[in-house]
Design an enzyme around this catalytic site. Structure first.
Site, PDB file in Angstrom:
ATOM      1  N   GLY A 171       0.791  -1.229   0.000  1.00  0.00           N
ATOM      2  CA  GLY A 171       0.000   0.000   0.000  1.00  0.00           C
ATOM      3  C   GLY A 171       0.820   1.273   0.000  1.00  0.00           C
ATOM      4  O   GLY A 171       0.265   2.362  -0.071  1.00  0.00           O
ATOM      5  N   HIS A 172       2.140   1.169   0.082  1.00  0.00           N
ATOM      6  CA  HIS A 172       2.993   2.375   0.213  1.00  0.00           C
ATOM      7  C   HIS A 172       4.167   2.302  -0.744  1.00  0.00           C
ATOM      8  O   HIS A 172       5.276   1.974  -0.313  1.00  0.00           O
ATOM      9  CB  HIS A 172       3.484   2.486   1.655  1.00  0.00           C
ATOM     10  CG  HIS A 172       3.976   3.840   2.029  1.00  0.00           C
ATOM     11  ND1 HIS A 172       5.268   4.255   1.833  1.00  0.00           N
ATOM     12  CD2 HIS A 172       3.339   4.883   2.595  1.00  0.00           C
ATOM     13  CE1 HIS A 172       5.426   5.486   2.277  1.00  0.00           C
ATOM     14  NE2 HIS A 172       4.262   5.884   2.750  1.00  0.00           N
ATOM     15  N   PHE A 173       4.125   2.541  -1.878  1.00  0.00           N
ATOM     16  CA  PHE A 173       3.008   2.822  -2.774  1.00  0.00           C
ATOM     17  C   PHE A 173       3.033   1.731  -3.822  1.00  0.00           C
ATOM     18  O   PHE A 173       4.122   1.350  -4.262  1.00  0.00           O
ATOM     19  CB  PHE A 173       3.178   4.198  -3.421  1.00  0.00           C
ATOM     20  CG  PHE A 173       3.264   5.318  -2.420  1.00  0.00           C
ATOM     21  CD1 PHE A 173       2.117   5.810  -1.825  1.00  0.00           C
ATOM     22  CD2 PHE A 173       4.489   5.853  -2.051  1.00  0.00           C
ATOM     23  CE1 PHE A 173       2.186   6.850  -0.898  1.00  0.00           C
ATOM     24  CE2 PHE A 173       4.557   6.883  -1.120  1.00  0.00           C
ATOM     25  CZ  PHE A 173       3.410   7.382  -0.537  1.00  0.00           C
TER      26      PHE A 173
END
Length: 145
Positions: free
Chosen positions: A51-53
Site C-alpha cells: 500500500g505504500h506505494f
C-alpha cells in the site's frame, strides 16, 4: 558491553519483544560503548509495500523510525533487567533525506546519550550505501513489559 561477533536474527529475536511483521532489525554488527550498528534488509516482500506505494514502493518514514528505535535498544544491552521493555516516548529533530526502496540495505546507527531513572535518549542515523536516509533523536522509557 562489547559485541565481538554479529548478532544474527535468532539472537535479535531473543533480545527484542517484536515479532513478524514488526521485527525491523535483521542483524547487529556491533555494540560498543553505548553505540550500535545494525542492519535492516529491505525486500519487496515487506507487507507495507502493498500500500505504500503500489506503483513506487517506498519504506514509510515511521517504519524507518521504528527500525532505529529497535536498534537503539541494543545500546542498552546488559543494562536492562529481565522482562523490561523499551517503549518509544518521543522523537526529536527527525529528518528524512532519501527514499528507502526494495533492495536497499538500511544501516542503523544509534548512540546512547543518556539513561537515567528509566528514561533514555539515543542519537540515530539510518544510511543506505553510505548516504544518510534519516536522522533523529529517540526518547524512550524502560519499564516492565
Amino acid at each position: 558491553m562489547s559485541l565481538m561477533t554479529p548478532l544474527l536474527i535468532r539472537d535479535v529475536l531473543k533480545a527484542l519483544p517484536h515479532r513478524y511483521p514488526f521485527v525491523l532489525v535483521d542483524r547487529v554488527f556491533s555494540t560498543e560503548n553505548g553505540e550500535v550498528h545494525a542492519l535492516k534488509n529491505v525486500t519487496i516482500n515487506e507487507p507495507f509495500f502493498m500500500g505504500h506505494f503500489p506503483t513506487e514502493p517506498v519504506m514509510p518514514g515511521v517504519l524507518i523510525t521504528e527500525a532505529l528505535a529497535q536498534a537503539s535498544m541494543f545500546c542498552l544491552h546488559g543494562q536492562m533487567e529481565p522482562g523490561q521493555i523499551g517503549y518509544l516516548a518521543g522523537i526529536e529533530g527527525a529528518r528524512f533525506k532519501r527514499k528507502v526502496i526494495p533492495g536497499d540495505q538500511l544501516h542503523l546507527h544509534a548512540k546512547l546519550e543518556f539513561l537515567r531513572r528509566g528514561l533514555g535518549k539515543t542519537t540515530c542515523r539510518a544510511e543506505v550505501d553510505g548516504e544518510v536516509a534519516a536522522e533523529m533523536q529517540i526518547l524512550f522509557a524502560v519499564a516492565k513489559g
